[in-house]
Design a protein around this motif. Structure first.
Motif, PDB file in Angstrom:
ATOM      1  N   ARG A  99      77.653  56.111  47.245  1.00 21.74           N
ATOM      2  CA  ARG A  99      78.930  56.662  47.783  1.00 21.74           C
ATOM      3  C   ARG A  99      79.182  58.087  47.575  1.00 21.74           C
ATOM      4  N   ILE A 100      79.609  59.031  48.396  1.00 24.54           N
ATOM      5  CA  ILE A 100      79.710  60.211  47.985  1.00 24.54           C
ATOM      6  C   ILE A 100      80.980  60.472  47.035  1.00 24.54           C
ATOM      7  N   PRO A 101      80.667  61.350  45.882  1.00 25.51           N
ATOM      8  CA  PRO A 101      81.868  61.201  45.037  1.00 25.51           C
ATOM      9  C   PRO A 101      82.815  62.346  45.468  1.00 25.51           C
ATOM     10  N   LEU A 102      83.708  62.302  44.472  1.00 26.49           N
ATOM     11  CA  LEU A 102      84.892  63.069  44.940  1.00 26.49           C
ATOM     12  C   LEU A 102      84.495  64.744  44.996  1.00 26.49           C
ATOM     13  N   ASN A 103      84.934  65.504  45.833  1.00 26.20           N
ATOM     14  CA  ASN A 103      84.747  67.071  46.094  1.00 26.20           C
ATOM     15  C   ASN A 103      83.198  67.233  46.176  1.00 26.20           C
ATOM     16  N   CYS A 104      82.651  66.365  47.012  1.00 26.13           N
ATOM     17  CA  CYS A 104      81.315  66.403  47.240  1.00 26.13           C
ATOM     18  C   CYS A 104      80.839  66.121  48.844  1.00 26.13           C
ATOM     19  N   GLU A 105      79.941  66.825  49.238  1.00 27.78           N
ATOM     20  CA  GLU A 105      79.555  66.444  50.583  1.00 27.78           C
ATOM     21  C   GLU A 105      77.912  66.328  50.751  1.00 27.78           C
ATOM     22  N   LEU A 106      77.422  65.706  51.677  1.00 28.43           N
ATOM     23  CA  LEU A 106      75.904  65.403  52.099  1.00 28.43           C
ATOM     24  C   LEU A 106      75.958  65.812  53.488  1.00 28.43           C
ATOM     25  N   ILE A 107      75.125  66.991  53.759  1.00 27.12           N
ATOM     26  CA  ILE A 107      75.120  67.218  55.071  1.00 27.12           C
ATOM     27  C   ILE A 107      73.561  67.109  55.506  1.00 27.12           C
ATOM     28  N   ILE A 108      73.239  66.531  56.375  1.00 23.50           N
ATOM     29  CA  ILE A 108      71.712  66.153  57.160  1.00 23.50           C
ATOM     30  C   ILE A 108      71.672  66.933  58.290  1.00 23.50           C
ATOM     31  N   LEU A 109      70.437  67.976  58.271  1.00 28.42           N
ATOM     32  CA  LEU A 109      70.484  68.714  59.536  1.00 28.42           C
ATOM     33  C   LEU A 109      69.358  68.056  60.478  1.00 28.42           C
ATOM     34  N   SER A 110      69.703  68.190  61.601  1.00 31.47           N
ATOM     35  CA  SER A 110      68.833  67.777  62.659  1.00 31.47           C
ATOM     36  C   SER A 110      67.638  68.515  62.649  1.00 31.47           C
ATOM     37  N   GLU A 111      66.490  67.680  63.408  1.00 34.16           N
ATOM     38  CA  GLU A 111      65.251  68.615  63.479  1.00 34.16           C
ATOM     39  C   GLU A 111      65.476  69.808  64.340  1.00 34.16           C
ATOM     40  N   SER A 112      66.375  69.595  65.435  1.00 35.21           N
ATOM     41  CA  SER A 112      66.369  70.825  66.331  1.00 35.21           C
ATOM     42  C   SER A 112      67.093  71.941  65.725  1.00 35.21           C
ATOM     43  N   ASP A 113      68.230  71.758  64.668  1.00 34.39           N
ATOM     44  CA  ASP A 113      68.817  72.880  63.900  1.00 34.39           C
ATOM     45  C   ASP A 113      67.869  73.508  62.937  1.00 34.39           C
ATOM     46  N   VAL A 114      67.025  72.729  62.577  1.00 34.30           N
ATOM     47  CA  VAL A 114      66.015  73.176  61.464  1.00 34.30           C
ATOM     48  C   VAL A 114      65.201  74.133  62.153  1.00 34.30           C
ATOM     49  N   GLU A 115      64.632  73.671  63.213  1.00 31.16           N
ATOM     50  CA  GLU A 115      63.432  74.442  64.086  1.00 31.16           C
ATOM     51  C   GLU A 115      64.303  75.642  64.584  1.00 31.16           C
ATOM     52  N   ASN A 116      65.506  75.725  65.017  1.00 28.34           N
ATOM     53  CA  ASN A 116      66.226  77.214  65.678  1.00 28.34           C
ATOM     54  C   ASN A 116      66.274  78.187  64.350  1.00 28.34           C
ATOM     55  N   PHE A 117      66.584  77.583  63.103  1.00 29.35           N
ATOM     56  CA  PHE A 117      66.751  78.377  61.954  1.00 29.35           C
ATOM     57  C   PHE A 117      65.463  78.926  61.809  1.00 29.35           C
ATOM     58  N   ILE A 118      64.230  78.250  61.446  1.00 31.29           N
ATOM     59  CA  ILE A 118      62.933  78.545  61.142  1.00 31.29           C
ATOM     60  C   ILE A 118      62.218  79.490  61.945  1.00 31.29           C
ATOM     61  N   GLY A 119      62.352  78.841  63.209  1.00 31.29           N
ATOM     62  CA  GLY A 119      61.506  79.498  64.471  1.00 31.29           C
ATOM     63  C   GLY A 119      60.517  78.587  64.686  1.00 31.29           C
ATOM     64  N   LYS A 120      60.677  78.173  66.211  1.00 38.44           N
ATOM     65  CA  LYS A 120      59.670  77.175  66.625  1.00 38.44           C
ATOM     66  C   LYS A 120      58.187  77.318  66.327  1.00 38.44           C
ATOM     67  N   ASP A 121      57.748  78.721  67.006  1.00 33.38           N
ATOM     68  CA  ASP A 121      56.333  78.969  66.496  1.00 33.38           C
ATOM     69  C   ASP A 121      55.791  78.902  65.104  1.00 33.38           C
ATOM     70  N   ILE A 122      56.744  79.506  64.162  1.00 32.40           N
ATOM     71  CA  ILE A 122      56.348  79.444  62.847  1.00 32.40           C
ATOM     72  C   ILE A 122      56.366  78.123  62.368  1.00 32.40           C
ATOM     73  N   LEU A 123      57.353  77.210  62.694  1.00 31.38           N
ATOM     74  CA  LEU A 123      57.480  75.746  62.142  1.00 31.38           C
ATOM     75  C   LEU A 123      56.228  74.976  62.681  1.00 31.38           C
TER      76      LEU A 123
END
Length: 634
Positions: free
Chosen positions: A576-600
């Motif tokens: 259970r997420i505690p007070l004043n906390c957040e958990l973000i799970i990034l999708s594979e496509s968002d990670v790929e766009n951030f790093i770069g498809k060819d590099i990844l």
């Protein structure tokens, strides 16, 4: 020549041990003849002035006479006395040096690189349409080696591997290539305890001069290792500088603080790197562009093989080993569990201090060097490849410094989290990514291991390590914390956000599972809430899961999109997420766009078969692509 054992296989016969002992006994009685190739020049008589063999013979004769303080015969007289045959030259050298025919004669040729510029004065053999003076030189040595009890050591800084490989293929000369290695802490201690200084009355040991009751030889050795990387030339210069400081300030008592105060001064830096200045100042524009690539190899601990090539242009290749040497850097030999020998680029902090003066306008190179300089001494021996988390950390830093409003990743995080949206995403000043003490179950305070944080020390971590606008990376990959940590300040309100990024490299078909995500949340969000947020209600905490691959169940549950869990939400029904906390799970496509498809894609291929890939599996071209990708963010 003072050693009592030869390094080699442990399981050897008594006969082999006796043979080695006999060899060492003879080595202790050997005589060294030093030959400086800077004095190689065409020599009379006139008919032999373009004969390299005669020039080498006369240089050997001249060096032997100089070493013994004897007067020289003229080149014409020596030519008449010593025919161009090894069986005449070597006995004459032994006679001059006063050694018998059964004693070892060690001949050391220094500054072999002079052959490049001096070769034009001699008639040399042409191979493959090119003149390579080294081949002619080694052929001369090969003929001299046919005589008994003589050894030749050839020393050079540039293109040593290239010279070696070509010479053995063309000249059929048997050469042993010996890449020098940096000294480790125990060797530096030995050097300090055994070396004397004639600058002081009675020539005391260096350790007696510089160390005292409250500053041990071990402490000094560790600081010298961190400063010089154990590179022998830089180490000796640094020690000499400290001795000069002690000589001029007799009351000086070294400590960790005074050591860095002295050695961080630009005068100390210039004194120590002075022998390298001509080479550093004459690097070609092409070599300077490769500086960032070598810095990335050093920063991410990407190892390379001895024979690996780098393409300088469409028509020119160079061995990576030689490129490291040409750039005045060093390399450390790493032998893995399968006995494979590979090397890591070592850029000593002392050298970084000089280089950073000339790259102030290159913000990326400055950042990479500053990050490298922040690594603690223990990280020198951490051979774990950290390319994924290192790349993410630097990209986040560049976005904070240069493109906070144009960053697609920041936009995604802002859409997912209202707290992130309220943060000031522009760093107020350029800093760097820093390596921080790792977090373990308990705090370590042993002398051998640098103090670490314990899992109950989050209040101290937030107050001490996360106070400034910096990106932090725990220097051990096994740290009980996210791989990246930083703190953001609110734009208008008093809210602040502590952010952890868990870089989960999943390179095979098995993506990160829910239980792993929950484990990451449990070791960060829960203790930070319990130890920090309950005391500071204006603080918020966010964990970002950045994985190269999600398991099928995770990706399906998230509908293949990035998702944010806020206070009260349950993750996988367990956490259970505690007070004043957040958990973000990034999708594979968002990670790929951030790093770069060819590099990844290249990283996925490299990491698929090992969790510690080397440069050939990652690809030098991929490292160069990382440089271009990072440069675009400035």
């Amino acid at each position: 020549m003072c050693e009592r054992a030869l390094i080699g296989p442990e399981n050897i016969s008594d006969c082999e041990k006796d043979r080695r002992r006999s060899f060492l006994d003879k080595l202790h009685e050997a005589v060294l003849l030093y030959v400086d190739m800077r004095h190689l020049e065409p020599t009379n008589p006139i008919e032999e002035r373009r004969n390299l063999e005669w020039a080498v013979y006369y240089l050997l004769y001249r060096s032997a006479c100089k070493q013994k303080g004897l007067s020289l015969m003229s080149p014409q007289d020596v030519y008449k006395k010593i025919p161009l045959l090894p069986e005449f030259l070597l006995p004459e050298l032994r006679k001059i040096l006063g050694i018998s025919s059964d004693q070892f004669l060690l001949v050391a040729f220094d500054e072999i690189g002079m052959l490049y510029s001096r070769g034009q004065y001699f008639d040399l053999e042409v191979n493959d349409g090119r003149v390579r003076p080294y081949n002619d030189f080694f052929r001369i040595l090969w003929e001299l080696c046919l005589e008994d009890n003589v050894f030749f050591i050839v020393v050079g800084k540039s293109e040593g591997l290239s010279i070696h490989n070509y010479a053995i293929s063309v000249s059929r000369v048997e050469l042993t290539f010996i890449p020098l290695s940096p000294l480790e802490k125990h060797s530096i201690i030995e050097h300090l305890e055994k070396s004397s200084s004639s600058m002081f009355t009675g020539s005391p040991k260096v350790s007696q001069i510089l160390c005292h009751q409250h500053f041990s030889t071990s402490e000094l050795a560790e600081l010298l290792l961190e400063l010089t990387g154990g590179v022998p030339g830089l180490l000796v210069k640094a020690i000499n500088y400290l001795l000069h400081c002690k000589l001029s300030q007799d009351h000086l008592l070294l400590s960790k603080e005074s050591f860095w105060m002295i050695m961080n001064d630009s005068i100390a830096t210039n004194y120590c790197v002075d022998p390298l200045l001509p080479r550093l100042s004459s690097l070609s524009e092409t070599r300077q562009r490769l500086l960032k690539m070598l810095t990335l190899l050093a920063l991410y601990h990407i190892r390379f093989e001895l024979g690996e090539l780098v393409h300088l242009s469409s028509t020119c290749d160079i061995f990576l080993f030689d490129l490291v040497t040409d750039m005045c850097f060093y390399r450390r030999l790493i032998v893995d569990e399968n006995h494979h020998e590979r090397y890591e680029v070592l850029i000593p902090k002392l050298l970084i201090r000089y280089i950073e003066q000339s790259v102030k306008n290159d913000r990326l190179e400055w950042l990479l060097l500053q990050t490298l300089k922040s690594q603690p001494v223990e990280f020198f021996y951490e051979s774990k490849c950290r390319v994924f988390e290192g790349l993410v950390a630097i990209m986040f830093y560049l976005h904070f410094c240069y493109h906070p409003t144009d960053s697609l990743m920041f936009s995604i995080l802002g859409q997912l989290s209202s707290v992130w949206k309220e943060m000031n995403l522009k760093f107020s000043s350029e800093s760097t990514a820093y390596y921080m003490k790792s977090i373990h179950y308990t705090r370590s305070t042993s002398e051998i291991e640098r103090t670490t944080f314990g899992i109950n020390d989050w209040k101290e971590i937030v107050e001490e390590m996360l106070e400034f606008e910096k990106i932090y990376i725990p220097f051990e990959p096994t740290s009980r914390s996210p791989d990246i940590l930083f703190k953001l300040h609110g734009r208008t309100s008093g809210q602040n956000l502590i952010v952890g990024i868990a870089c989960k490299g999943r390179w095979s078909s098995n993506g990160i599972r829910w239980n792993e995500i929950v484990d990451e949340a449990c070791k960060f969000l829960q203790p930070v809430h319990d130890q920090v947020l309950t005391v500071h209600p204006t603080l918020h905490c966010m964990l970002v899961i950045m994985s190269t691959k999600l398991s099928t169940s995770v990706a399906t549950d998230l509908n293949h999109s990035s998702h944010c869990y806020s206070f009260g939400d349950r993750v996988a029904g367990d956490f259970r997420i505690p007070l004043n906390c957040e958990l973000i799970i990034l999708s594979e496509s968002d990670v790929e766009n951030f790093i770069g498809k060819d590099i990844l894609s290249s990283l996925r291929s490299a990491f698929k078969s090992t969790d510690n890939p080397h440069s050939r599996s990652i690809g030098i071209s991929t490292v160069q692509e990382m440089v271009l990708s990072l440069s675009k963010n400035i």
